[in-house]
Design a protein around this motif. Sequence first.
Motif, PDB file in Angstrom:
ATOM      1  N   MET A  26       0.847  -1.197   0.000  1.00 41.08           N
ATOM      2  CA  MET A  26       0.000   0.000   0.000  1.00 41.08           C
ATOM      3  C   MET A  26       0.880   1.243   0.000  1.00 41.08           C
ATOM      4  O   MET A  26       0.602   2.217  -0.698  1.00 41.08           O
ATOM      5  N   TRP A  27       1.962   1.225   0.775  1.00 44.00           N
ATOM      6  CA  TRP A  27       2.941   2.318   0.821  1.00 44.00           C
ATOM      7  C   TRP A  27       3.486   2.599  -0.586  1.00 44.00           C
ATOM      8  O   TRP A  27       3.546   3.745  -1.019  1.00 44.00           O
ATOM      9  N   LYS A  28       3.854   1.532  -1.303  1.00 45.89           N
ATOM     10  CA  LYS A  28       4.385   1.683  -2.667  1.00 45.89           C
ATOM     11  C   LYS A  28       3.334   2.293  -3.594  1.00 45.89           C
ATOM     12  O   LYS A  28       3.645   3.169  -4.401  1.00 45.89           O
ATOM     13  N   LYS A  29       2.105   1.802  -3.485  1.00 44.98           N
ATOM     14  CA  LYS A  29       1.027   2.303  -4.354  1.00 44.98           C
ATOM     15  C   LYS A  29       0.747   3.783  -4.078  1.00 44.98           C
ATOM     16  O   LYS A  29       0.578   4.572  -5.008  1.00 44.98           O
ATOM     17  N   VAL A  30       0.698   4.155  -2.807  1.00 53.37           N
ATOM     18  CA  VAL A  30       0.443   5.551  -2.440  1.00 53.37           C
ATOM     19  C   VAL A  30       1.575   6.442  -2.958  1.00 53.37           C
ATOM     20  O   VAL A  30       1.328   7.490  -3.561  1.00 53.37           O
ATOM     21  N   ASN A  31       2.810   6.027  -2.758  1.00 52.90           N
ATOM     22  CA  ASN A  31       3.944   6.824  -3.231  1.00 52.90           C
ATOM     23  C   ASN A  31       3.987   6.921  -4.754  1.00 52.90           C
ATOM     24  O   ASN A  31       4.312   7.978  -5.299  1.00 52.90           O
ATOM     25  N   HIS A  32       3.623   5.833  -5.422  1.00 52.66           N
ATOM     26  CA  HIS A  32       3.583   5.865  -6.890  1.00 52.66           C
ATOM     27  C   HIS A  32       2.504   6.840  -7.375  1.00 52.66           C
ATOM     28  O   HIS A  32       2.734   7.623  -8.301  1.00 52.66           O
ATOM     29  N   ALA A  33       1.353   6.804  -6.728  1.00 50.79           N
ATOM     30  CA  ALA A  33       0.268   7.726  -7.106  1.00 50.79           C
ATOM     31  C   ALA A  33       0.688   9.177  -6.877  1.00 50.79           C
ATOM     32  O   ALA A  33       0.443  10.044  -7.733  1.00 50.79           O
ATOM     33  N   ILE A  34       1.348   9.446  -5.763  1.00 48.39           N
ATOM     34  CA  ILE A  34       1.827  10.800  -5.485  1.00 48.39           C
ATOM     35  C   ILE A  34       2.858  11.224  -6.527  1.00 48.39           C
ATOM     36  O   ILE A  34       2.815  12.359  -7.026  1.00 48.39           O
ATOM     37  N   SER A  35       3.755  10.323  -6.890  1.00 43.51           N
ATOM     38  CA  SER A  35       4.757  10.634  -7.926  1.00 43.51           C
ATOM     39  C   SER A  35       4.111  10.936  -9.265  1.00 43.51           C
ATOM     40  O   SER A  35       4.522  11.856  -9.974  1.00 43.51           O
ATOM     41  N   MET A  36       3.104  10.142  -9.609  1.00 46.32           N
ATOM     42  CA  MET A  36       2.385  10.391 -10.866  1.00 46.32           C
ATOM     43  C   MET A  36       1.780  11.785 -10.863  1.00 46.32           C
ATOM     44  O   MET A  36       1.870  12.513 -11.857  1.00 46.32           O
ATOM     45  N   LEU A  37       1.153  12.145  -9.762  1.00 50.75           N
ATOM     46  CA  LEU A  37       0.533  13.463  -9.653  1.00 50.75           C
ATOM     47  C   LEU A  37       1.578  14.575  -9.771  1.00 50.75           C
ATOM     48  O   LEU A  37       1.361  15.564 -10.475  1.00 50.75           O
ATOM     49  N   ARG A  38       2.689  14.405  -9.106  1.00 48.33           N
ATOM     50  CA  ARG A  38       3.752  15.419  -9.169  1.00 48.33           C
ATOM     51  C   ARG A  38       4.289  15.542 -10.590  1.00 48.33           C
ATOM     52  O   ARG A  38       4.495  16.651 -11.085  1.00 48.33           O
ATOM     53  N   ASN A  39       4.531  14.408 -11.230  1.00 50.56           N
ATOM     54  CA  ASN A  39       5.090  14.427 -12.593  1.00 50.56           C
ATOM     55  C   ASN A  39       4.161  15.097 -13.594  1.00 50.56           C
ATOM     56  O   ASN A  39       4.616  15.732 -14.538  1.00 50.56           O
ATOM     57  N   GLN A  40       2.866  14.935 -13.386  1.00 49.93           N
ATOM     58  CA  GLN A  40       1.886  15.527 -14.299  1.00 49.93           C
ATOM     59  C   GLN A  40       1.339  16.859 -13.790  1.00 49.93           C
ATOM     60  O   GLN A  40       0.445  17.442 -14.398  1.00 49.93           O
ATOM     61  N   GLU A  41       1.855  17.303 -12.645  1.00 43.22           N
ATOM     62  CA  GLU A  41       1.446  18.575 -12.035  1.00 43.22           C
ATOM     63  C   GLU A  41      -0.062  18.641 -11.807  1.00 43.22           C
ATOM     64  O   GLU A  41      -0.727  19.619 -12.134  1.00 43.22           O
ATOM     65  N   LYS A  42      -0.589  17.562 -11.205  1.00 37.77           N
ATOM     66  CA  LYS A  42      -2.009  17.462 -10.878  1.00 37.77           C
ATOM     67  C   LYS A  42      -2.167  17.261  -9.379  1.00 37.77           C
ATOM     68  O   LYS A  42      -1.227  16.880  -8.691  1.00 37.77           O
ATOM     69  N   THR A  43      -3.368  17.484  -8.873  1.00 33.63           N
ATOM     70  CA  THR A  43      -3.610  17.339  -7.440  1.00 33.63           C
ATOM     71  C   THR A  43      -4.790  16.431  -7.118  1.00 33.63           C
ATOM     72  O   THR A  43      -5.265  16.433  -5.982  1.00 33.63           O
ATOM     73  N   TYR A  44      -5.243  15.609  -8.071  1.00 35.15           N
ATOM     74  CA  TYR A  44      -6.383  14.733  -7.826  1.00 35.15           C
ATOM     75  C   TYR A  44      -6.103  13.817  -6.631  1.00 35.15           C
ATOM     76  O   TYR A  44      -5.175  13.033  -6.664  1.00 35.15           O
TER      77      TYR A  44
END
Length: 172
Positions: A96-114
Amino acid sequence: TGGEKSLTNQKLSMIELNLLLEYKSRIEVQVYKEQKDFDFVWNMYIELLEYVELSCCNEFVKVKIYPKIVFYMYDSVKSYLEMEQIQQKEVYLKEMWKKVNHAISMLRNQEKTYYLIELLDSKIYLMEKLESYFRKIGRYNQQAWNALKQKTKDWKETLKSLYEESIRKKIY
């Protein structure tokens, strides 16, 4: 559920995938939570995440659904992770930690805040739950861990303040 097709060979639009997530999270998860079938709930979300990562679209579209699935997954399985009788609890917490961090990274890379504030809350919760595990296996640096936790809390509070400020500006 019985007779349900695997997502592997499906071609779903973003709208269809979102509807499927909403349906599964509201209807099926509730039914299976009552039956205490953690593996079903976990695997349902893993299947959705794998579909998005492997079969879905470009990064611009993925970032719209992947963080939402991760947050819904976290929200659904959190009560199970609170139970002491879950075998291999640390395995699920780390995943779950990995999934949460991956989702946060995706958001940062795409400059989104969903779902970013919710994911940061999830990260803080998981850090608290995983702290003893990392101590136990000798991969714990208290100063670095506390700094990361504080940075995450500060980031969340900054986003909340910005969001609240933008709401006030829209109202007035």
